[in-house]
Design a protein around this motif. Structure first.
Motif, short mmCIF file in Angstrom:
data_model
loop_
_atom_site.label_atom_id
_atom_site.label_comp_id
_atom_site.label_asym_id
_atom_site.label_seq_id
_atom_site.Cartn_x
_atom_site.Cartn_y
_atom_site.Cartn_z
N THR A 102 40.70 27.17 -11.67
CA THR A 102 40.82 28.46 -12.35
C THR A 102 39.47 29.09 -12.63
N ARG A 182 35.58 33.64 -12.38
CA ARG A 182 36.88 33.46 -13.00
C ARG A 182 37.92 33.86 -11.96
N PRO A 185 43.95 35.44 -12.10
CA PRO A 185 45.03 34.57 -12.56
C PRO A 185 46.33 34.83 -11.81
N PHE A 188 52.60 34.25 -13.90
CA PHE A 188 53.69 33.34 -14.22
C PHE A 188 54.86 34.16 -14.73
N LEU A 193 56.76 29.78 -17.53
CA LEU A 193 56.05 29.39 -18.75
C LEU A 193 56.91 28.45 -19.59
N ARG A 196 56.60 25.08 -18.17
CA ARG A 196 55.32 24.48 -18.55
C ARG A 196 55.20 24.22 -20.04
N THR A 198 55.03 26.19 -22.43
CA THR A 198 54.23 27.14 -23.20
C THR A 198 55.06 27.71 -24.35
N GLY A 222 42.43 32.26 -28.17
CA GLY A 222 41.05 32.11 -27.75
C GLY A 222 40.88 32.45 -26.28
N THR A 223 39.66 32.39 -25.79
CA THR A 223 39.38 32.64 -24.38
C THR A 223 40.09 31.60 -23.53
N GLY A 224 40.79 32.06 -22.52
CA GLY A 224 41.47 31.13 -21.62
C GLY A 224 42.71 30.49 -22.20
N SER A 225 43.20 31.01 -23.33
CA SER A 225 44.39 30.40 -23.93
C SER A 225 45.67 30.89 -23.26
N GLY A 226 45.54 31.88 -22.40
CA GLY A 226 46.72 32.36 -21.66
C GLY A 226 47.27 33.68 -22.17
N LYS A 227 46.43 34.46 -22.86
CA LYS A 227 46.90 35.74 -23.42
C LYS A 227 47.34 36.70 -22.33
N THR A 228 46.45 36.88 -21.35
CA THR A 228 46.78 37.85 -20.30
C THR A 228 48.01 37.39 -19.52
N THR A 229 48.09 36.09 -19.28
CA THR A 229 49.23 35.54 -18.55
C THR A 229 50.54 35.81 -19.30
N ARG A 371 48.54 25.22 -22.41
CA ARG A 371 48.53 26.46 -23.18
C ARG A 371 49.89 26.62 -23.82
N1 LIG Z 1 51.00 28.86 -19.99
C1 LIG Z 1 50.14 28.51 -19.04
N2 LIG Z 1 50.29 27.38 -18.35
C2 LIG Z 1 49.40 27.02 -17.41
N3 LIG Z 1 48.31 27.74 -17.07
C3 LIG Z 1 48.10 28.89 -17.72
C4 LIG Z 1 49.01 29.32 -18.74
N4 LIG Z 1 48.55 30.50 -19.24
C5 LIG Z 1 47.44 30.76 -18.56
N5 LIG Z 1 47.15 29.82 -17.65
C6 LIG Z 1 45.98 29.79 -16.78
O1 LIG Z 1 44.83 29.73 -17.62
C7 LIG Z 1 43.82 30.61 -17.20
C8 LIG Z 1 43.47 31.58 -18.31
O2 LIG Z 1 44.59 32.40 -18.57
P1 LIG Z 1 44.46 33.89 -19.12
O3 LIG Z 1 45.83 34.41 -19.29
O4 LIG Z 1 43.53 34.70 -18.29
O5 LIG Z 1 43.78 33.61 -20.55
P2 LIG Z 1 43.14 34.64 -21.58
O6 LIG Z 1 43.65 36.01 -21.26
O7 LIG Z 1 43.61 34.16 -22.92
O8 LIG Z 1 41.66 34.50 -21.45
C9 LIG Z 1 44.37 31.29 -15.96
O9 LIG Z 1 43.86 30.66 -14.83
C10 LIG Z 1 45.86 31.08 -16.04
O10 LIG Z 1 46.47 31.02 -14.76
#
Ligand SMILES: Nc1ncnc2c1ncn2[C@@H]1O[C@H](COP(=O)(O)OP(=O)(O)O)[C@@H](O)[C@H]1O
Ligand SMILES: [Mg+2]
Length: 440
Positions: A102, A182, A185, A188, A193, A196, A198, A222-229, A371
């Protein structure tokens, strides 16, 4: 290699050489042969997958016709490396192609870390020299018409496949050029989710109801916590007939609806001109008759515009904010909103937050890299009241065992009377476990 003996080619262990990346000669010879064989103009019309397939096919022929005797594994390695280098970013291509990776962090030519499934690991990949790394960097930044050198040693760029890249050079970076990539992404779906862990099905159903009922939702984490996803997955519940405007710094969202307008901010050019901020785009979007505004992340003065949009006819808008808890998200929103150039009294900012935000979803990243939604809360206070949060769903973690895997369950709480009424008025059925609290 001082004093090192040069081995005769016949005695070499080709397999090891290829794997170590030491056999640069074989790779570059075939790279030249390949470039002779293909029509670059024609190739540039294809997309990346097609380009890779075409190159692999030609390389396979070349190796069969003119290559040294190789085992099938050696042949595959050679073909893969030559194709990767020809495609563009050389040694980075296999990492870019690896779905589990990632994030790629290059700390100088011979230290490359990757994040794979949420964990950092040192990759065996290396550049042969600082020069080779610099060539790759130049190739990356030239696509955004930027240059990077001692006079402008920090640059943000994007690969044509969407990956965000940051470059910082010496003398600012003390140990050589540092590149952080980066990956774009992967989208999902909500059920992916759920698989997984989540979130659970009930929370997913509840959040989808909130989106359909046009509640304003803030995803915090936080950063990389999956907000955008999560934002992307939530947006799937927006009905087809609505007009959606998405606003981002670097486009990451991929909404499935047909009626989506995607806007992306733009940094200033080399002369310092032409900047278009998220704030400019939020303001412009209000004149575009949106039903919903989705802002990838609020980070500055645009927060005020976003909050007022949420309060004035653009209910059901979604955004994310960098914060560690729902309460922290509220104070972050306040701080960010007061960063706008308008001189608004503090109480007015609080009032905007109170009236705009309906639901906050908190994401956390576990020690195992997972996440997870740790809490869903509703904001019950209005106008200038003190913030009042109501828990809708909480993740209760079990003690972490020797495998360090986080397990637990999402526990639903009765909804507040206000929230359950809003959902009912919108015709939403409450998922089991979320029945209204007493007195509804
Ligand atoms: N629920 C999840 N399960 C597994 N991987 C995830 C999940 N949410 C996000 N990711 C992965 O984690 C990384 C960061 O996600 P992202 O949504 O960009 O985070 P943020 O916006 O909080 O910085 C991406 O590569 C994404 O594919
Ligand atoms: Mg994000």
């Amino acid at each position: 290699m001082v004093g090192g003996e040069v081995k005769a080619p016949a005695g070499r262990d080709t397999r090891q050489d290829l794997d170590n990346g030491a056999d640069e000669i074989l790779v570059s010879t075939f790279r030249e042969k390949l470039l002779d064989e293909i029509d670059l103009t024609e190739l540039s019309k294809l997309d990346l997958t097609q380009r890779r397939a075409r190159l692999e096919r030609v390389m396979t022929h070349l190796v069969a016709r003119e290559g040294p005797l190789l085992s099938s594994r050696e042949r595959t390695t050679l073909i893969r490396r030559v194709v990767a280098e020809t495609l563009g970013l050389g040694v980075l291509e296999p990492l870019l192609a690896d779905e589990a990776v990632t994030e790629i962090m290059i700390n100088g030519p011979d230290t490359i870390f990757v994040e794979r499934l949420g964990r950092l690991e040192l990759s065996p990949t290396r550049f042969v020299s600082v020069d080779q790394l610099m060539q790759t960097i130049d190739r990356i930044v030239s696509t955004v018409n930027r240059r990077v050198d001692e006079s402008s040693p920090m640059v943000d760029a994007r690969l044509h496949t969407g990956e965000r890249v940051n470059v910082i050079l010496p003398p600012l970076a003390l140990d050589g050029p540092v590149v952080t990539i980066r990956k774009f992404p992967r989208a999902f779906t909500m059920s992916e989710l759920v698989v997984r862990d989540t979130l659970d099905e009930e929370t997913a159903a509840f959040l989808a109801s909130c989106v359909r009922a046009k509640l304003n939702i803030v995803v915090s984490g936080g950063t990389g916590s999956g907000k955008t996803t999560l934002l992307n997955a939530l947006s799937a519940a927006i009905p087809e007939h609505e007009r959606i405007v998405t606003i981002e710094d670097a486009a990451e969202l991929s909404l499935q609806q047909k009626h989506v307008i995607r806007l992306e901010s733009r940094p200033a050019n080399i002369e310092g001109r032409g900047q278009v901020t998220i704030r400019d785009l939020v303001r412009n979007s209000l004149r575009m008759r949106p039903d919903r505004i989705v802002v990838g992340e609020v980070r500055g003065g645009e927060t005020m515009d976003m909050l007022s949009a949420m309060n004035t006819g653009h209910e059901g808008s979604l955004t994310t904010v960098h914060a560690n808890s729902p309460a922290d998200a509220l104070s972050r929103l306040e701080t960010l909103a007061s960063m706008s150039d308008l001189e608004i009294p503090f109480q007015a900012v609080q009032e905007q937050v109170n009236n705009a935000v309906d639901v906050i979803v908190q994401l956390d990243r576990g020690p195992d890299g997972s996440r997870r939604i740790s809490a869903v809360v509703s904001l019950e206070s209005r106008r200038r009241e003190e913030y009042l949060l109501h828990e809708v769903s909480l993740f209760e973690a079990a003690p972490v065992g020797a495998d360090r895997i986080v397990r637990g369950r999402h526990v639903p709480r009765p909804l507040s009377p206000m929230l359950s009424q809003r959902l009912r008025l919108a015709g939403e059925q409450l998922p089991p476990g979320f029945d209204a609290a007493q007195g509804a």
